[in-house]
Design a protein around this motif. Structure first.
Motif, mmCIF file in Angstrom:
data_model
loop_
_atom_site.group_PDB
_atom_site.id
_atom_site.type_symbol
_atom_site.label_atom_id
_atom_site.label_comp_id
_atom_site.label_asym_id
_atom_site.label_seq_id
_atom_site.Cartn_x
_atom_site.Cartn_y
_atom_site.Cartn_z
ATOM 1 N N LEU A 54 86.393 49.126 83.171
ATOM 2 C CA LEU A 54 86.810 48.486 84.408
ATOM 3 C C LEU A 54 87.792 47.348 84.133
ATOM 4 O O LEU A 54 88.843 47.247 84.765
ATOM 5 C CB LEU A 54 85.591 47.928 85.150
ATOM 6 N N LEU A 177 98.139 51.253 90.908
ATOM 7 C CA LEU A 177 97.153 51.217 89.831
ATOM 8 C C LEU A 177 97.804 51.027 88.458
ATOM 9 O O LEU A 177 97.118 50.749 87.477
ATOM 10 C CB LEU A 177 96.339 52.514 89.818
ATOM 11 N N TRP A 224 89.108 50.541 92.406
ATOM 12 C CA TRP A 224 89.258 49.698 91.213
ATOM 13 C C TRP A 224 89.509 48.246 91.588
ATOM 14 O O TRP A 224 88.894 47.339 91.021
ATOM 15 C CB TRP A 224 90.396 50.191 90.318
#
Length: 513
Positions: A54, A177, A224
């Protein structure tokens, strides 16, 4: 769209093989370059070591420079192929191949077979995209998403294709992202300016606020970003949003400044050896603005150049976000350019410079007042050796043979220069440059790994040391018994023993008083 000839097997092979050959050729031939390649690679290595997929960490500290996607892809490559330069760079190289294929696929039905193949060749051989496509950073991947997004946005504007519009949201989401808000800003601004010039804001607004598109975008981005905010909170906002986005635009970070004309100078250099063909494209700018497709391409390039020229932080690769349309325009107009000797002088000067580069670096080392660079650049001639001079001189001789081939068009000779440039850079120049600039850091890292002793970085930002040491290396003062990597001009006043020194790089061990 214009009628195009069917794609035969020979073209398929050429289109498939050309980017792979250019971008994978000796991909692992040089050590990781600091700071960026070293930082991305070490953050990926620590991701695998920690099992934390993560967050990203660099030498034990949170790293909020970029979002997560490139680290995931690098982690997959390293898990499959091991901790090697080749593995860290593989995702970028494959992304750059995809970038080149996207250019060809967009150009072929609109500009024809020859222009499409020319644009493909420019994309995978021009200095800037070739270099960024072989670097273990996020930029080749972002360029792929930007190209796909703006190409599909045009497909939607051209035909009303809803599938193309929805794909645009996919590419933007993947771009967010990869590098953050810039992946939204550039497509939004370019298509918006184009809509204003077409006097069709209604179509643009319907596309921008397409509900299905936003569901796709949010589904890609929110998980995310929500998770990283939940874990790191304000630290992520301060580090990523404020520092690495807002402050990069409003202030100069890490000394990367430049004038308003910075990218006017940098962009032609990034297009080498195709720079002369850029003149042909610029000569047709006024005519191109009368045609919807070419106007869209120039708007894309122009917005990126203007926007990043206004940014206080300037780095050469930023302007590549607007270089994709130039690959198409250069291929379209450059193939008709016939002013041979003026055009061919640029590659000649480039190949001659490559032959002389070790002497140039050695001279710069003699005149600089910085001890570190003096010591590093003193290795330039020693590291070159017969292989370097033979390889670069051979490239120059072959190029001069190409120059006198009167049966070849100027465009064909520029294509030969581009292929020669890729070959000599990949096989000779970049490995030599990597050993000159990064070889001592790599050797020190391998030495530290073999010793297995705790180590620190002392006033030296060289994250690749941690990759080769295969352990995180904090930035702090060494304790007695610990190793420290530093520069020759920053050797500490503690009692120490020098374990390794080459050029300006020193690996020492602190001893007890």
């Amino acid at each position: 769209m214009t009628p195009s000839t069917p794609i035969d097997a020979r073209e398929w092979v050429l289109v498939t093989a050309m980017p792979l050959a250019c971008l994978l050729l000796r991909l692992g031939g040089a050590p990781l370059f600091d700071v960026d390649e070293g930082a991305f690679s070490e953050a990926t290595r620590e991701m695998l070591e920690r099992g934390d997929y993560l967050s990203t960490w660099l030498n034990g500290e949170p790293r909020f420079d970029k979002p997560i996607l490139i680290y995931w892809l690098q982690a997959l490559a390293v898990a499959a192929f091991g901790v090697t330069e080749w593995a860290f760079r593989l995702p970028s190289a494959l992304a750059a191949c995809g970038w080149a294929w996207a250019v060809w696929a967009f150009a072929r039905p609109r500009l024809g077979r020859d222009v499409a193949l020319g644009a493909l060749l420019v994309t995978c051989t021009a200095l800037g995209p070739w270099a960024i496509g072989r670097a273990a950073t996020a930029d080749a991947l972002l360029n792929l998403w930007l190209a796909l997004a703006l190409f599909d946005a045009w497909r939607h504007l051209e035909t009303g294709d809803r599938a193309a519009l929805r794909r645009t949201f996919v590419w933007i989401g993947l771009g967010v992202l990869t590098k953050g808000p810039v992946a939204i800003l550039i497509p939004l601004a370019v298509t918006g300016i184009d809509a204003l010039l077409r006097r069709d804001l209604r179509t643009w607004l319907r596309a921008v606020f397409d509900p299905v598109g936003w569901v796709i975008l949010l589904a890609l981005v929110v998980p995310w970003y929500a998770a990283i905010l939940a874990v790191h909170g304000q630290a992520f906002i301060d580090g990523f949003i404020l520092k690495h986005n807002v402050q990069r635009f409003t202030s100069t970070l890490e000394g990367h400044s430049g004038s308003l004309l910075y990218y006017v100078v940098v962009l032609p250099l990034l297009l080498l050896p195709w720079t002369p063909a850029l003149i042909a494209a610029l000569r047709n700018l006024r005519t191109d603005m009368e045609t919807p497709l070419t106007r869209y391409l120039w708007l894309w390039c122009g917005f990126v150049v203007v926007f990043f020229s206004l940014s206080r932080t300037k780095l050469p690769h930023y302007v590549l976000y607007g270089a994709t349309p130039l690959f198409l325009l250069v291929a379209r107009h450059g193939q008709r350019w016939q002013r041979g000797w003026l055009v061919l002088a640029v590659p000649t000067a480039l190949f001659a410079l490559l032959v002389a580069l070790p002497e140039v670096f050695a001279h710069l080392g003699r005149i600089t007042g910085n001890r570190y660079y003096q010591a590093q650049l003193a290795l330039a001639q020693e590291g070159a050796g017969p292989l370097y001079y033979t390889g670069t001189a051979l490239a120059l001789v072959v190029w001069l043979g190409v120059v006198v081939q009167r049966r070849w068009t100027v465009w064909q000779r520029l294509g030969a220069a581009a292929v020669l440039q890729v070959a000599v850079l990949a096989l000779v120049v970049v490995p030599w440059l990597g050993q000159l600039l990064q070889g001592p850091v790599k050797e020190a890292g391998l030495r530290a790994h073999a010793l297995g002793t705790p180590a620190v970085l002392w006033r030296f930002d060289a994250p690749s040391f941690s990759v080769y040491r295969q352990h995180e290396t904090p930035w702090r003062e060494a304790q007695p018994g610990e190793l420290a990597l530093t520069r020759i001009d920053r050797i500490p006043d503690w009692d120490h023993t020098v374990l390794y020194q080459r050029g300006g790089v020193v690996l020492l061990q602190r001893t007890a008083r």
